[in-house]
Design a protein around this motif. Structure first.
Motif, PDB file in Angstrom:
ATOM      1  N   VAL A 154       0.832  -1.208   0.000  1.00  0.00           N
ATOM      2  CA  VAL A 154       0.000   0.000   0.000  1.00  0.00           C
ATOM      3  C   VAL A 154       0.872   1.265   0.000  1.00  0.00           C
ATOM      4  CG1 VAL A 154      -0.290   0.140   2.543  1.00  0.00           C
ATOM      5  CG2 VAL A 154      -2.100   0.938   1.042  1.00  0.00           C
ATOM      6  N   ILE A 155       2.033   1.181   0.626  1.00  0.00           N
ATOM      7  CA  ILE A 155       2.886   2.369   0.713  1.00  0.00           C
ATOM      8  C   ILE A 155       3.559   2.644  -0.641  1.00  0.00           C
ATOM      9  CG2 ILE A 155       4.936   3.326   1.869  1.00  0.00           C
ATOM     10  CD1 ILE A 155       2.338   3.299   3.587  1.00  0.00           C
ATOM     11  N   GLU A 179       8.583  -5.134  -7.736  1.00  0.00           N
ATOM     12  CA  GLU A 179       7.913  -5.962  -6.730  1.00  0.00           C
ATOM     13  C   GLU A 179       8.412  -7.407  -6.862  1.00  0.00           C
ATOM     14  OE1 GLU A 179       5.813  -5.977  -3.976  1.00  0.00           O
ATOM     15  OE2 GLU A 179       6.048  -8.143  -4.181  1.00  0.00           O
ATOM     16  N   ARG A 180       8.874  -7.917  -5.754  1.00  0.00           N
ATOM     17  CA  ARG A 180       9.420  -9.270  -5.657  1.00  0.00           C
ATOM     18  C   ARG A 180       8.433 -10.333  -6.137  1.00  0.00           C
ATOM     19  NH1 ARG A 180       9.744 -11.937   0.059  1.00  0.00           N
ATOM     20  NH2 ARG A 180       7.735 -10.925   0.060  1.00  0.00           N
ATOM     21  N   ALA A 224       1.626  -7.563   3.864  1.00  0.00           N
ATOM     22  CA  ALA A 224       0.911  -6.979   5.017  1.00  0.00           C
ATOM     23  C   ALA A 224      -0.333  -6.210   4.587  1.00  0.00           C
ATOM     24  CB  ALA A 224       1.844  -6.064   5.791  1.00  0.00           C
ATOM     25  N   SER A 225      -0.265  -5.553   3.444  1.00  0.00           N
ATOM     26  CA  SER A 225      -1.382  -4.701   3.014  1.00  0.00           C
ATOM     27  C   SER A 225      -2.635  -5.523   2.730  1.00  0.00           C
ATOM     28  CB  SER A 225      -0.980  -3.898   1.773  1.00  0.00           C
ATOM     29  OG  SER A 225       0.184  -3.158   2.055  1.00  0.00           O
ATOM     30  N   SER A 277      -3.969  -7.116   6.404  1.00  0.00           N
ATOM     31  CA  SER A 277      -4.417  -6.131   7.389  1.00  0.00           C
ATOM     32  C   SER A 277      -5.917  -6.192   7.676  1.00  0.00           C
ATOM     33  CB  SER A 277      -4.073  -4.755   6.814  1.00  0.00           C
ATOM     34  OG  SER A 277      -4.568  -3.743   7.617  1.00  0.00           O
ATOM     35  N   ALA A 278      -6.298  -5.624   8.827  1.00  0.00           N
ATOM     36  CA  ALA A 278      -7.717  -5.516   9.186  1.00  0.00           C
ATOM     37  C   ALA A 278      -8.345  -4.245   8.631  1.00  0.00           C
ATOM     38  CB  ALA A 278      -7.862  -5.539  10.702  1.00  0.00           C
ATOM     39  N   MET A 299      -8.306  -1.165   9.792  1.00  0.00           N
ATOM     40  CA  MET A 299      -8.848  -0.171  10.732  1.00  0.00           C
ATOM     41  C   MET A 299      -8.057   1.132  10.596  1.00  0.00           C
ATOM     42  SD  MET A 299      -9.709  -2.239  14.193  1.00  0.00           S
ATOM     43  CE  MET A 299      -8.108  -2.936  14.331  1.00  0.00           C
ATOM     44  N   VAL A 351      14.567  -6.989  -5.525  1.00  0.00           N
ATOM     45  CA  VAL A 351      15.710  -6.069  -5.451  1.00  0.00           C
ATOM     46  C   VAL A 351      16.711  -6.627  -4.449  1.00  0.00           C
ATOM     47  CG1 VAL A 351      16.424  -3.737  -4.813  1.00  0.00           C
ATOM     48  CG2 VAL A 351      14.286  -4.089  -6.078  1.00  0.00           C
ATOM     49  N   PHE A 403       4.496  -0.570  10.610  1.00  0.00           N
ATOM     50  CA  PHE A 403       4.068  -1.400  11.745  1.00  0.00           C
ATOM     51  C   PHE A 403       2.561  -1.652  11.762  1.00  0.00           C
ATOM     52  CE2 PHE A 403       4.137  -1.960  16.633  1.00  0.00           C
ATOM     53  CZ  PHE A 403       4.330  -3.306  16.504  1.00  0.00           C
ATOM     54  N   ARG A 404       1.842  -1.190  12.787  1.00  0.00           N
ATOM     55  CA  ARG A 404       0.417  -1.534  12.939  1.00  0.00           C
ATOM     56  C   ARG A 404      -0.505  -0.533  12.263  1.00  0.00           C
ATOM     57  NH1 ARG A 404      -0.653  -2.814  19.195  1.00  0.00           N
ATOM     58  NH2 ARG A 404      -2.452  -3.782  18.250  1.00  0.00           N
ATOM     59  N   ASN A 405       0.089   0.497  11.617  1.00  0.00           N
ATOM     60  CA  ASN A 405      -0.750   1.594  11.138  1.00  0.00           C
ATOM     61  C   ASN A 405      -0.545   1.958   9.675  1.00  0.00           C
ATOM     62  OD1 ASN A 405      -2.279   2.586  13.580  1.00  0.00           O
ATOM     63  ND2 ASN A 405      -0.186   2.514  14.386  1.00  0.00           N
ATOM     64  N   GLY A 406      -0.055   1.012   8.897  1.00  0.00           N
ATOM     65  CA  GLY A 406       0.263   1.347   7.499  1.00  0.00           C
ATOM     66  C   GLY A 406      -0.948   1.726   6.668  1.00  0.00           C
ATOM     67  N   LEU A 407      -2.097   1.085   6.922  1.00  0.00           N
ATOM     68  CA  LEU A 407      -3.294   1.463   6.162  1.00  0.00           C
ATOM     69  C   LEU A 407      -3.738   2.861   6.573  1.00  0.00           C
ATOM     70  CD1 LEU A 407      -4.936  -0.106   4.000  1.00  0.00           C
ATOM     71  CD2 LEU A 407      -3.295  -1.508   5.182  1.00  0.00           C
ATOM     72  N   LEU A 408      -3.775   3.098   7.881  1.00  0.00           N
ATOM     73  CA  LEU A 408      -4.143   4.431   8.363  1.00  0.00           C
ATOM     74  C   LEU A 408      -3.217   5.504   7.786  1.00  0.00           C
ATOM     75  CD1 LEU A 408      -5.481   6.496  10.302  1.00  0.00           C
ATOM     76  CD2 LEU A 408      -3.818   5.782  12.035  1.00  0.00           C
TER      77      LEU A 408
HETATM   78  C1  LIG Z   1      -2.628  -8.949  10.722  1.00  0.00           C
HETATM   79  C2  LIG Z   1      -2.373  -7.500  10.446  1.00  0.00           C
HETATM   80  C3  LIG Z   1      -3.355  -6.567  10.768  1.00  0.00           C
HETATM   81  C4  LIG Z   1      -3.137  -5.223  10.497  1.00  0.00           C
HETATM   82  N1  LIG Z   1      -4.145  -4.330  10.765  1.00  0.00           N
HETATM   83  C5  LIG Z   1      -3.973  -3.022  10.463  1.00  0.00           C
HETATM   84  C6  LIG Z   1      -5.049  -2.107  10.644  1.00  0.00           C
HETATM   85  O1  LIG Z   1      -6.143  -2.479  11.077  1.00  0.00           O
HETATM   86  N2  LIG Z   1      -4.830  -0.808  10.313  1.00  0.00           N
HETATM   87  C7  LIG Z   1      -3.634  -0.366   9.811  1.00  0.00           C
HETATM   88  O2  LIG Z   1      -3.498   0.818   9.544  1.00  0.00           O
HETATM   89  N3  LIG Z   1      -2.606  -1.227   9.620  1.00  0.00           N
HETATM   90  C8  LIG Z   1      -2.745  -2.538   9.924  1.00  0.00           C
HETATM   91  N4  LIG Z   1      -1.731  -3.419   9.727  1.00  0.00           N
HETATM   92  C9  LIG Z   1      -0.440  -2.900   9.277  1.00  0.00           C
HETATM   93  C10 LIG Z   1      -0.429  -2.647   7.785  1.00  0.00           C
HETATM   94  O3  LIG Z   1      -0.986  -3.751   7.107  1.00  0.00           O
HETATM   95  C11 LIG Z   1       1.011  -2.407   7.329  1.00  0.00           C
HETATM   96  O4  LIG Z   1       1.606  -1.396   8.115  1.00  0.00           O
HETATM   97  C12 LIG Z   1       1.048  -1.974   5.870  1.00  0.00           C
HETATM   98  O5  LIG Z   1       0.350  -2.881   5.050  1.00  0.00           O
HETATM   99  C13 LIG Z   1       2.502  -1.864   5.411  1.00  0.00           C
HETATM  100  O6  LIG Z   1       2.489  -1.622   4.025  1.00  0.00           O
HETATM  101  P1  LIG Z   1       3.830  -1.743   3.219  1.00  0.00           P
HETATM  102  O7  LIG Z   1       3.505  -1.360   1.819  1.00  0.00           O
HETATM  103  O8  LIG Z   1       4.912  -1.035   3.935  1.00  0.00           O
HETATM  104  O9  LIG Z   1       4.224  -3.307   3.322  1.00  0.00           O
HETATM  105  P2  LIG Z   1       3.686  -4.573   2.527  1.00  0.00           P
HETATM  106  O10 LIG Z   1       2.240  -4.521   2.265  1.00  0.00           O
HETATM  107  O11 LIG Z   1       4.212  -5.771   3.240  1.00  0.00           O
HETATM  108  O12 LIG Z   1       4.410  -4.435   1.119  1.00  0.00           O
HETATM  109  C14 LIG Z   1       5.807  -4.573   0.964  1.00  0.00           C
HETATM  110  C15 LIG Z   1       6.025  -5.127  -0.434  1.00  0.00           C
HETATM  111  O13 LIG Z   1       7.433  -5.146  -0.695  1.00  0.00           O
HETATM  112  C16 LIG Z   1       7.716  -6.327  -1.431  1.00  0.00           C
HETATM  113  N5  LIG Z   1       9.140  -6.622  -1.271  1.00  0.00           N
HETATM  114  C17 LIG Z   1       9.779  -7.033  -0.157  1.00  0.00           C
HETATM  115  N6  LIG Z   1      11.099  -7.196  -0.389  1.00  0.00           N
HETATM  116  C18 LIG Z   1      11.288  -6.875  -1.691  1.00  0.00           C
HETATM  117  C19 LIG Z   1      12.450  -6.855  -2.516  1.00  0.00           C
HETATM  118  N7  LIG Z   1      13.661  -7.190  -2.056  1.00  0.00           N
HETATM  119  N8  LIG Z   1      12.316  -6.492  -3.816  1.00  0.00           N
HETATM  120  C20 LIG Z   1      11.065  -6.146  -4.310  1.00  0.00           C
HETATM  121  N9  LIG Z   1       9.939  -6.165  -3.553  1.00  0.00           N
HETATM  122  C21 LIG Z   1      10.054  -6.504  -2.264  1.00  0.00           C
HETATM  123  C22 LIG Z   1       6.809  -7.370  -0.805  1.00  0.00           C
HETATM  124  O14 LIG Z   1       6.620  -8.484  -1.664  1.00  0.00           O
HETATM  125  C23 LIG Z   1       5.539  -6.566  -0.580  1.00  0.00           C
HETATM  126  O15 LIG Z   1       4.628  -6.653  -1.669  1.00  0.00           O
HETATM  127  C24 LIG Z   1      -1.918  -4.775   9.935  1.00  0.00           C
HETATM  128  C25 LIG Z   1      -0.952  -5.712   9.584  1.00  0.00           C
HETATM  129  C26 LIG Z   1      -1.162  -7.064   9.833  1.00  0.00           C
HETATM  130  C27 LIG Z   1      -0.124  -8.063   9.422  1.00  0.00           C
END
Ligand SMILES: Cc1cc2nc3c(=O)[nH]c(=O)nc-3n(C[C@H](O)[C@H](O)[C@H](O)COP(=O)(O)OP(=O)(O)OC[C@H]3O[C@@H](n4cnc5c(N)ncnc54)[C@H](O)[C@@H]3O)c2cc1C
Length: 402
Positions: A35-36, A55-56, A63-64, A67-68, A70, A199, A355-360
């Motif tokens: 999502v980020i 994207e790997r 995680a995205s 997630s729940a 919220m 990467v 961490f726990r707030n990536g969607l927010l």
């Molecule tokens: C069970 C659970 C419940 C949650 N509930 C909430 C909630 O209610 N509200 C909220 O705000 N947040 C919640 N979160 C947190 C939130 O989901 C995460 O903070 C957020 O999704 C992080 O997004 P991201 O894009 O950083 O990571 P990700 O979604 O993990 O994306 C990272 C991406 O990088 C890719 N990647 C990794 N390494 C490489 C590489 N070397 N080369 C290329 N690509 C790579 C991965 O394949 C992945 O697609 C929850 C998380 C979990 C696990």
């Protein structure tokens, strides 16, 4: 940088012509299509920059997806700069979601019903009363509800509930719809999304990042952003101090079929778990917090814990069918806060540790990092969250793995 792109000389190097066969050149490379990474790419493409997401696996399935969804800026006892970041992002959500839905024609089913955080024991009540007092003192909107009030709001609640917090500003979003909508918006805006492109390292020339190495070969860019979620620390960098102190924190979840339509109108939680109703008649139960490395399995302990937390809140769930269980890896950080913005390596930025707030935090992180990249100025709201805050601990060897 392409024609029409804003001036940003202080952040960018001019991409060089591709010196190796197969190399792709863009203004910005984003490592990771969660999502980020997707939301930042969408913002940058809107500013006229050419963006490649590497994207790997496939976008949005880590995680995205787990997630729940919220959007709970006051869900924990946050304060200071982190609370401001959360509140700004929550305030940006309605416009962010509306623009995304309009642009793509895809629905994300945002729900604005607030959260109930409920107590069943003396200890729970003491914790929530403390949060209530702190948030009121900080001028935040929070109400204290009695057990009867809570049961009027959610008639299926366990009548043993003692009361707790009502947080009317909380929302939730269907993350499994939001993330594909972001991916589609990126494609509509011309973002190149390369799947299967793991990467391995950041490429450096003349003291600045100029691209990345991948298992598909090298990619060249004026700027590299690490948005690799829980895997962010695995990207090779020329200096260990550039490695963000990020690690996986497993969250197990499960989905039940709601006993009947309208069973639950809003997210409800206790200190032992939370329940989030979904638009499709399902109920998500979450989530464990476990530091067990990159292990995404469900366990007997984890699922038993989620079910016990849910049964305490809603005894009637006993007879519900379990539809699905899964686990995801939150990108944890050494101080539980995100790591955003420039590093000491020119042209290398971080958007990690959500961490726990990536969607927010998606709307604020994407908008404010795009502002930094396109203007060269770090917006105040993200300024406290750079990697530099860990410099002392890294030098003293106090952050394992950093
Ligand atoms: C069970 C659970 C419940 C949650 N509930 C909430 C909630 O209610 N509200 C909220 O705000 N947040 C919640 N979160 C947190 C939130 O989901 C995460 O903070 C957020 O999704 C992080 O997004 P991201 O894009 O950083 O990571 P990700 O979604 O993990 O994306 C990272 C991406 O990088 C890719 N990647 C990794 N390494 C490489 C590489 N070397 N080369 C290329 N690509 C790579 C991965 O394949 C992945 O697609 C929850 C998380 C979990 C696990």
């Amino acid at each position: 940088m392409r024609k029409g792109a804003p001036a940003c000389a202080s952040v960018f190097a001019t991409p060089q012509p591709a010196p190796e066969k197969g190399m792709s050149t863009s203004d910005v490379i984003i490592i990771g299509g969660g999502v980020i990474g997707l939301s930042l790419a969408r913002e940058l493409a809107h500013s006229g920059l050419t963006v490649t997401i590497l994207e790997r696996h496939v976008p949005g399935k880590e995680a995205s997806w787990a997630s729940a969804g919220m959007l709970a800026p006051q869900g924990e006892l946050s304060e200071g700069a982190f609370l401001h970041l959360c509140l700004e992002s929550n305030a940006r959500y309605p416009a962010f979601r509306a623009a995304l839905e309009e642009e793509t024609g895809l629905q994300c089913y945002h729900r604005e019903a607030g959260t109930l955080a409920l107590a069943f024991t003396d200890e729970d009540e003491a914790e929530f009363r403390h949060i209530y007092a702190r948030q009121r003192a900080d001028g935040l909107t929070v109400e204290w509800v009695t057990g009867d009030d809570a049961c009027r709001l959610e008639p299926a609640l366990n009548p043993a509930v003692r009361g707790g917090l009502y947080l009317p500003g909380d929302r939730h979003v269907e993350n499994r719809l939001l993330v594909p909508a972001l991916e589609q918006a990126c494609r509509q805006r011309g973002v190149e999304i390369v799947t299967g492109a793991q990467v391995t390292a950041v490429r450096v020339a003349d003291g600045r990042a100029v691209g990345v190495e991948t298992i598909l070969g090298p990619y060249d860019a004026g700027l590299v952003v690490n948005a690799a979620g829980a895997w962010a620390a695995s990207i090779g960098v020329p200096d260990p101090a550039l490695r963000p102190p990020v690690f996986p924190v497993r969250g197990q979840m499960l989905a039940l079929t709601l006993p009947r339509p309208g069973f639950l109108s809003r997210a409800v939680r206790s200190p032992r778990g939370y329940l989030v109703p979904r638009h499709d008649g399902r109920l998500f139960l979450g989530a464990t917090m476990e530091e067990v490395g990159f292990d995404k399995r469900n366990t007997v302990w984890g699922i038993a814990k989620l079910l016990a937390g849910a049964r305490e809140l809603f005894p009637e769930l006993e007879g519900c069918a379990i539809q699905e269980m899964w686990a995801g890896l939150r990108p944890g950080s050494a101080d539980h806060h995100p790591i955003l913005g420039r590093t000491s390596l020119d042209g290398y930025l971080l958007a990690v540790g959500l961490f726990r707030n990536g969607l927010l935090l998606t709307p604020v992180v994407s908008a404010r990092l795009a502002e930094l990249i396109t203007t060269g100025n770090t917006p105040e709201v993200i300024a406290p969250f750079t990697l530099a805050r860990f410099a002392g601990e890294v030098a003293a060897g106090r952050i394992p793995g950093a």
